[in-house]
Write a protein that holds these residues in place. Structure first.
Motif, mmCIF file in Angstrom:
data_model
loop_
_atom_site.group_PDB
_atom_site.id
_atom_site.type_symbol
_atom_site.label_atom_id
_atom_site.label_comp_id
_atom_site.label_asym_id
_atom_site.label_seq_id
_atom_site.Cartn_x
_atom_site.Cartn_y
_atom_site.Cartn_z
ATOM 1 N N PRO A 14 63.466 3.313 -18.715
ATOM 2 C CA PRO A 14 62.627 3.468 -17.519
ATOM 3 C C PRO A 14 62.904 2.497 -16.373
ATOM 4 N N LEU A 101 66.801 9.047 -16.289
ATOM 5 C CA LEU A 101 65.735 8.043 -16.419
ATOM 6 C C LEU A 101 64.948 8.247 -17.717
ATOM 7 N N GLY A 102 64.634 7.150 -18.396
ATOM 8 C CA GLY A 102 63.790 7.242 -19.598
ATOM 9 C C GLY A 102 64.502 7.951 -20.730
ATOM 10 N N ASP A 103 63.808 8.889 -21.336
ATOM 11 C CA ASP A 103 64.364 9.665 -22.437
ATOM 12 C C ASP A 103 64.803 11.038 -21.915
ATOM 13 N N THR A 106 62.407 14.194 -22.444
ATOM 14 C CA THR A 106 61.009 14.123 -21.998
ATOM 15 C C THR A 106 60.933 14.317 -20.487
ATOM 16 N N TYR A 107 60.462 15.459 -20.066
ATOM 17 C CA TYR A 107 60.317 15.776 -18.641
ATOM 18 C C TYR A 107 61.538 15.350 -17.828
ATOM 19 N N SER A 108 62.698 15.789 -18.262
ATOM 20 C CA SER A 108 63.908 15.391 -17.545
ATOM 21 C C SER A 108 64.688 16.617 -17.076
ATOM 22 N N SER A 134 59.227 6.257 -20.510
ATOM 23 C CA SER A 134 58.408 5.437 -19.602
ATOM 24 C C SER A 134 57.106 5.017 -20.272
ATOM 25 N N ILE A 178 51.557 11.472 -16.599
ATOM 26 C CA ILE A 178 52.907 11.219 -16.113
ATOM 27 C C ILE A 178 53.138 12.124 -14.894
ATOM 28 N N TYR A 227 56.194 7.473 -6.943
ATOM 29 C CA TYR A 227 56.633 8.423 -7.972
ATOM 30 C C TYR A 227 56.705 7.763 -9.351
ATOM 31 N N LEU A 228 57.201 6.524 -9.407
ATOM 32 C CA LEU A 228 57.315 5.856 -10.708
ATOM 33 C C LEU A 228 56.024 5.145 -11.054
ATOM 34 N N LEU A 230 52.406 5.437 -13.771
ATOM 35 C CA LEU A 230 51.925 6.052 -15.001
ATOM 36 C C LEU A 230 50.509 5.565 -15.270
HETATM 37 C C1 LIG Z 1 60.629 13.286 -14.309
HETATM 38 S S1 LIG Z 1 59.623 12.202 -15.221
HETATM 39 C C2 LIG Z 1 60.829 11.413 -16.211
HETATM 40 C C3 LIG Z 1 60.271 10.911 -17.508
HETATM 41 C C4 LIG Z 1 61.317 10.197 -18.338
HETATM 42 N N1 LIG Z 1 62.332 11.106 -18.814
HETATM 43 C C5 LIG Z 1 60.690 9.454 -19.517
HETATM 44 O O1 LIG Z 1 61.180 9.565 -20.642
HETATM 45 O O2 LIG Z 1 59.735 8.737 -19.301
HETATM 46 C C6 LIG Z 1 59.261 10.978 -14.035
HETATM 47 C C7 LIG Z 1 57.912 10.318 -14.296
HETATM 48 O O3 LIG Z 1 58.051 9.377 -15.372
HETATM 49 C C8 LIG Z 1 57.212 8.263 -15.141
HETATM 50 N N2 LIG Z 1 58.074 7.065 -15.062
HETATM 51 C C9 LIG Z 1 59.395 7.011 -15.305
HETATM 52 N N3 LIG Z 1 59.858 5.749 -15.197
HETATM 53 C C10 LIG Z 1 58.792 4.982 -14.877
HETATM 54 C C11 LIG Z 1 58.612 3.590 -14.611
HETATM 55 N N4 LIG Z 1 59.653 2.736 -14.657
HETATM 56 N N5 LIG Z 1 57.367 3.128 -14.337
HETATM 57 C C12 LIG Z 1 56.303 3.973 -14.294
HETATM 58 N N6 LIG Z 1 56.412 5.313 -14.521
HETATM 59 C C13 LIG Z 1 57.636 5.804 -14.802
HETATM 60 C C14 LIG Z 1 56.482 8.514 -13.818
HETATM 61 O O4 LIG Z 1 55.214 9.079 -14.115
HETATM 62 C C15 LIG Z 1 57.405 9.514 -13.136
HETATM 63 O O5 LIG Z 1 56.690 10.301 -12.190
#
Ligand SMILES: C[S@@+](CC[C@H](N)C(=O)[O-])C[C@H]1O[C@@H](n2cnc3c(N)ncnc32)[C@H](O)[C@@H]1O
Length: 238
Positions: A14, A101-103, A106-108, A134, A178, A227-228, A230
């Motif tokens: 994240p 980003l992230g996993d 998961t919502y990717s 995240s 999220i 956007y980022l 949670l």
């Molecule tokens: C398209 S989704 C991607 C999720 C990602 N694949 C995961 O495994 O968390 C994007 C959302 O993930 C959350 N997110 C991802 N990275 C973050 C971070 N560093 N801090 C806070 N929220 C984060 C936010 O809610 C953002 O709107």
């Protein structure tokens, strides 16, 4: 054996580069072609910013544009165009990676991209490398156990209809919101009305230098919710 190269979907976590897995680091270090997602044509890729120190200087970086829209036609066109670009590299027998980003599962965008590639070329050899999600990172940053014992955890995207959110909340011990940045004020209003939460954690930019974690987000902070961000709510105080 396929003459195509292998496609790697790499989760880069994240934000904090130290949360990249050893497996991801190894793959990034040996890849000669890396695709990164961006939401504006000349925009920066957050995934690239996180992973850049692990990418080989010899690698060619190609940015793929994914428009931020719910218009399915526009999205499908972008997934197709981007999948074809990756396949054109794999067809040369070269391995390629897509970082996200992230996993990745998961919502990717990666999920759509992978499915599109598999439908264009069913034999594509793909390997997905999981990343720290995240919400796992946010819970860790806040030292907050998400769920224990028989508790139920629900992951709710911010654009879920209000009625469905209410149903989900009544079934869950912990809820993670999220992708809620366009809807945060409404969500907090709804949660306040229900008033059954002992814990609320709101995080902006987890793992980045400007990270903010609070249980009581100020109106100013909510005004600039990005956007980022949670939101985690728990019924128990544990
Ligand atoms: C398209 S989704 C991607 C999720 C990602 N694949 C995961 O495994 O968390 C994007 C959302 O993930 C959350 N997110 C991802 N990275 C973050 C971070 N560093 N801090 C806070 N929220 C984060 C936010 O809610 C953002 O709107």
């Amino acid at each position: 054996m396929s003459e195509y190269g292998t496609f790697y979907g790499v989760g880069v976590g994240p934000g904090d580069p130290e949360l990249i897995t050893l497996k991801a680091k190894k793959v990034l270090g040996r890849m000669r072609c890396i695709f990164t997602p961006a939401t504006t044509k000349h925009g920066k890729s957050r995934a690239y910013e996180i992973a850049k120190e692990f990418i080989s200087p010899k690698a060619v970086i190609k940015t793929l544009f994914f428009p931020m829209t719910i218009d399915t036609k526009i999205c499908t066109r972008a997934w197709g165009k981007n999948a074809e670009q990756i396949l054109s590299i794999l067809m040369k027998g070269v391995d390629a990676a897509f970082i996200t980003l992230g996993d990745p599962m998961t919502y990717s965008t990666y999920g759509y991209l992978l499915k599109t590639m598999q439908s264009l070329y069913p034999h594509v050899n793909s390997i997905t490398i999981p990343g720290v999600s995240s919400y796992a990172a946010v819970a860790a940053s806040a030292n907050l156990p998400l769920v224990q014992g028989k508790e139920v955890l629900t992951l709710i995207p911010g654009n879920t209809p209000r009625r469905k959110i209410q149903q989900l909340l009544s079934l869950s011990d912990t809820a993670v919101f999220i992708k809620h940045s366009r809807n945060t004020k409404n969500l907090l209003h709804l949660l306040g009305k229900r008033g059954r939460y002992r814990k609320l954690v709101y995080v902006n930019h987890c793992g980045f230098e400007d990270q903010v974690i609070t249980s009581n987000p100020s109106p100013e902070l909510l005004e600039k919710t990005e956007y980022l961000s949670l939101l985690i709510v728990k019924k128990s105080s544990r």
